[in-house]
Design a protein around this motif. Structure first.
Motif, PDB file in Angstrom:
ATOM      1  N   GLN A  52       0.857  -1.180   0.000  1.00  0.00           N
ATOM      2  CA  GLN A  52       0.000   0.000   0.000  1.00  0.00           C
ATOM      3  C   GLN A  52       0.899   1.238   0.000  1.00  0.00           C
ATOM      4  N   ALA A  53       0.704   2.097  -0.968  1.00  0.00           N
ATOM      5  CA  ALA A  53       1.482   3.344  -1.019  1.00  0.00           C
ATOM      6  C   ALA A  53       0.649   4.377  -1.749  1.00  0.00           C
ATOM      7  N   ASP A  54       0.845   5.613  -1.346  1.00  0.00           N
ATOM      8  CA  ASP A  54       0.059   6.713  -1.906  1.00  0.00           C
ATOM      9  C   ASP A  54       1.042   7.755  -2.422  1.00  0.00           C
ATOM     10  N   TRP A  55       0.882   8.153  -3.676  1.00  0.00           N
ATOM     11  CA  TRP A  55       1.885   9.082  -4.217  1.00  0.00           C
ATOM     12  C   TRP A  55       1.729  10.503  -3.666  1.00  0.00           C
ATOM     13  N   TYR A  56       0.721  10.730  -2.828  1.00  0.00           N
ATOM     14  CA  TYR A  56       0.663  12.002  -2.089  1.00  0.00           C
ATOM     15  C   TYR A  56       1.369  11.889  -0.734  1.00  0.00           C
ATOM     16  N   ASP A  57       1.820  10.678  -0.412  1.00  0.00           N
ATOM     17  CA  ASP A  57       2.476  10.419   0.873  1.00  0.00           C
ATOM     18  C   ASP A  57       3.919   9.969   0.597  1.00  0.00           C
ATOM     19  N   PRO A  58       4.890  10.923   0.666  1.00  0.00           N
ATOM     20  CA  PRO A  58       6.274  10.605   0.280  1.00  0.00           C
ATOM     21  C   PRO A  58       6.868   9.429   1.029  1.00  0.00           C
ATOM     22  N   VAL A  59       6.489   9.253   2.305  1.00  0.00           N
ATOM     23  CA  VAL A  59       7.095   8.164   3.087  1.00  0.00           C
ATOM     24  C   VAL A  59       6.696   6.806   2.503  1.00  0.00           C
ATOM     25  N   SER A  60       5.402   6.637   2.229  1.00  0.00           N
ATOM     26  CA  SER A  60       4.955   5.344   1.680  1.00  0.00           C
ATOM     27  C   SER A  60       5.533   5.130   0.278  1.00  0.00           C
ATOM     28  N   LEU A  61       5.657   6.218  -0.462  1.00  0.00           N
ATOM     29  CA  LEU A  61       6.205   6.106  -1.823  1.00  0.00           C
ATOM     30  C   LEU A  61       7.679   5.684  -1.776  1.00  0.00           C
ATOM     31  N   LYS A  62       8.432   6.251  -0.853  1.00  0.00           N
ATOM     32  CA  LYS A  62       9.856   5.896  -0.726  1.00  0.00           C
ATOM     33  C   LYS A  62      10.009   4.433  -0.307  1.00  0.00           C
ATOM     34  N   THR A  63       9.119   3.977   0.562  1.00  0.00           N
ATOM     35  CA  THR A  63       9.172   2.562   0.973  1.00  0.00           C
ATOM     36  C   THR A  63       8.891   1.664  -0.225  1.00  0.00           C
ATOM     37  N   ALA A  64       7.897   2.042  -1.036  1.00  0.00           N
ATOM     38  CA  ALA A  64       7.548   1.232  -2.208  1.00  0.00           C
ATOM     39  C   ALA A  64       8.675   1.215  -3.234  1.00  0.00           C
ATOM     40  N   MET A  65       9.463   2.279  -3.267  1.00  0.00           N
ATOM     41  CA  MET A  65      10.514   2.424  -4.293  1.00  0.00           C
ATOM     42  C   MET A  65      11.813   1.697  -3.912  1.00  0.00           C
ATOM     43  N   ARG A  66      11.913   1.273  -2.653  1.00  0.00           N
ATOM     44  CA  ARG A  66      13.171   0.690  -2.172  1.00  0.00           C
ATOM     45  C   ARG A  66      13.562  -0.569  -2.967  1.00  0.00           C
ATOM     46  N   ASP A  67      14.810  -0.646  -3.413  1.00  0.00           N
ATOM     47  CA  ASP A  67      15.355  -1.809  -4.141  1.00  0.00           C
ATOM     48  C   ASP A  67      14.648  -2.090  -5.466  1.00  0.00           C
ATOM     49  N   VAL A  68      14.077  -1.061  -6.040  1.00  0.00           N
ATOM     50  CA  VAL A  68      13.383  -1.222  -7.317  1.00  0.00           C
ATOM     51  C   VAL A  68      14.336  -0.863  -8.458  1.00  0.00           C
ATOM     52  N   ASP A  69      14.280  -1.662  -9.555  1.00  0.00           N
ATOM     53  CA  ASP A  69      15.156  -1.404 -10.710  1.00  0.00           C
ATOM     54  C   ASP A  69      14.466  -0.586 -11.798  1.00  0.00           C
ATOM     55  N   ARG A  70      13.149  -0.839 -11.959  1.00  0.00           N
ATOM     56  CA  ARG A  70      12.400  -0.106 -12.990  1.00  0.00           C
ATOM     57  C   ARG A  70      11.035   0.273 -12.419  1.00  0.00           C
ATOM     58  N   VAL A  71      10.511   1.373 -12.922  1.00  0.00           N
ATOM     59  CA  VAL A  71       9.195   1.835 -12.458  1.00  0.00           C
ATOM     60  C   VAL A  71       8.316   2.122 -13.666  1.00  0.00           C
ATOM     61  N   PHE A  72       7.086   1.639 -13.617  1.00  0.00           N
ATOM     62  CA  PHE A  72       6.096   2.007 -14.631  1.00  0.00           C
ATOM     63  C   PHE A  72       5.018   2.840 -13.942  1.00  0.00           C
ATOM     64  N   ILE A  73       4.726   4.009 -14.512  1.00  0.00           N
ATOM     65  CA  ILE A  73       3.781   4.953 -13.884  1.00  0.00           C
ATOM     66  C   ILE A  73       2.585   5.213 -14.795  1.00  0.00           C
ATOM     67  N   VAL A  74       1.395   4.968 -14.256  1.00  0.00           N
ATOM     68  CA  VAL A  74       0.156   5.372 -14.937  1.00  0.00           C
ATOM     69  C   VAL A  74      -0.657   6.189 -13.940  1.00  0.00           C
TER      70      VAL A  74
END
Ligand SMILES: NC(=O)c1ccc[n+]([C@@H]2O[C@H](COP(=O)([O-])OP(=O)(O)OC[C@H]3O[C@@H](n4cnc5c(N)ncnc54)[C@H](OP(=O)(O)O)[C@@H]3O)[C@@H](O)[C@H]2O)c1
Length: 298
Positions: A52-74
């Motif tokens: 669970q992460a919300d792109w209005y909530d930087p903390v949750s977004l940073k947790t979701a991004m940890r150790d990620v190699d690629r990101v797809f955004i829609v």
């Protein structure tokens, strides 16, 4: 093995892409901002990591991004404040330090800028009105980005507000003031391109801004004619906003404002077969899509 994060995984395109990436044995991290979204992602994609992460909530977004190699955004139309969401995503990518490629789905006439449209159109946050805000921020970030710019209609729009009256009354209903010759791309082709772009080596696609549109333009009369050919029934185009009004709900006025720019500014967007360029296979035509999905219309 690389880990791909999908922001927008519960959505139409995000889920399609997730399905295909799972089949390619890609390690996926899928995100929803809602608890119910997390639950449905877990059910639908049991082998994926779900958060669970919300792109209005930087903390949750940073947790979701940890150790990620690629990101797809829609990002969804009407509701996304790109002046907040995109900087938050940029910050989270920088914080992770591991991201080799960001793939962003966009939809804007190439070269069109936020200053080229009215304040009212920008305020709709629909289509180009959101992507024209996000792109300069992403470009200025210096991060490794690939754009897939689907600057036309996606064929799944048919199932949202066009197919039902075709089926029940042999009528295609849309307000005439929104009519324009438009290009169309299937959601399946978009997903195919996204998967290839996310599974090739990042350096092949980073820095690219792929324009993906259909070969031909169709106005509402043309679509009705294609539907008649495919269904064998006489489908008539009727100037009527009832289906659009119902499907858009509270966003109806915004979408009508958006159409004042969309029906004008997208007409000159050229044909561009991104699937042919990237996968060596032609994109599906609207006629082929209608034929494949005929059950929607009869
Ligand atoms: N329709 C067309 O003809 C057309 C043509 C070209 C381009 N486009 C573009 O396609 C995009 C829409 O694609 P779509 O239909 O796949 O979108 P969608 O189904 O509306 O999905 C939007 C996604 O955004 C996620 N989301 C919403 N709020 C969030 C938040 N605060 N934090 C994290 N995630 C959040 C949603 O997940 P949760 O709610 O689960 O968090 C959902 O997965 C738009 O950018 C549009 O401009 C559309």
């Amino acid at each position: 093995m690389e880990r791909v994060l999908i922001l927008g995984a519960t959505g139409n395109i995000g889920a399609l892409a997730a399905n295909r990436l799972i089949r390619e044995n890609v390690i996926l991290r899928l995100v929803s901002s809602r608890e119910s979204g997390v639950h449905s992602l877990r059910e639908r994609f049991p082998t994926a990591e779900v958060m669970q992460a919300d792109w209005y909530d930087p903390v949750s977004l940073k947790t979701a991004m940890r150790d990620v190699d690629r990101v797809f955004i829609v990002t969804p139309d009407f509701v996304t404040d790109e002046t907040v969401v995109t900087p938050n995503i940029i910050e989270a990518v920088r914080d992770a330090g591991s991201v080799a490629q960001i793939v962003r789905l966009s939809a804007m006439p190439p070269g069109l800028k936020a200053t080229d449209v009215s304040k009212e159109v920008l305020a709709t946050r629909c289509g180009a009105a959101q992507h024209m805000v996000a792109k300069p921020l992403l470009d200025a970030s210096g991060l490794p980005i690939t754009y897939l710019n689907v600057a036309c209609w996606i064929m799944f729009n048919l199932s949202w507000y066009l197919s039902e009256p075709v089926k029940t009354k042999q009528q295609l209903l849309m307000p005439a003031v929104t009519d324009a010759p438009r290009r169309w791309v299937s959601e399946e082709d978009i997903a195919d391109v996204i998967v290839r772009v996310l599974t090739d080596k990042p350096e092949i696609h980073v820095g690219q801004d792929y324009l993906m549109t259909g070969a031909e333009q169709f106005d509402y009369e043309d679509v009705a004619r294609l539907l008649s050919d495919v269904t064998g029934k006489a489908i008539t185009y009727v100037d009527d906003d009832s289906m659009l009004r119902t499907s858009m709900g509270d966003h109806f006025d915004a979408v009508m404002t958006y159409y004042t720019h969309e029906s004008r500014d997208y007409v000159s967007v050229p044909a561009s077969d991104a699937k042919l360029k990237i996968l060596g296979v032609h994109q599906m035509t609207l006629q082929e899509y209608l034929t494949k999905n005929i059950a929607m219309f009869v």
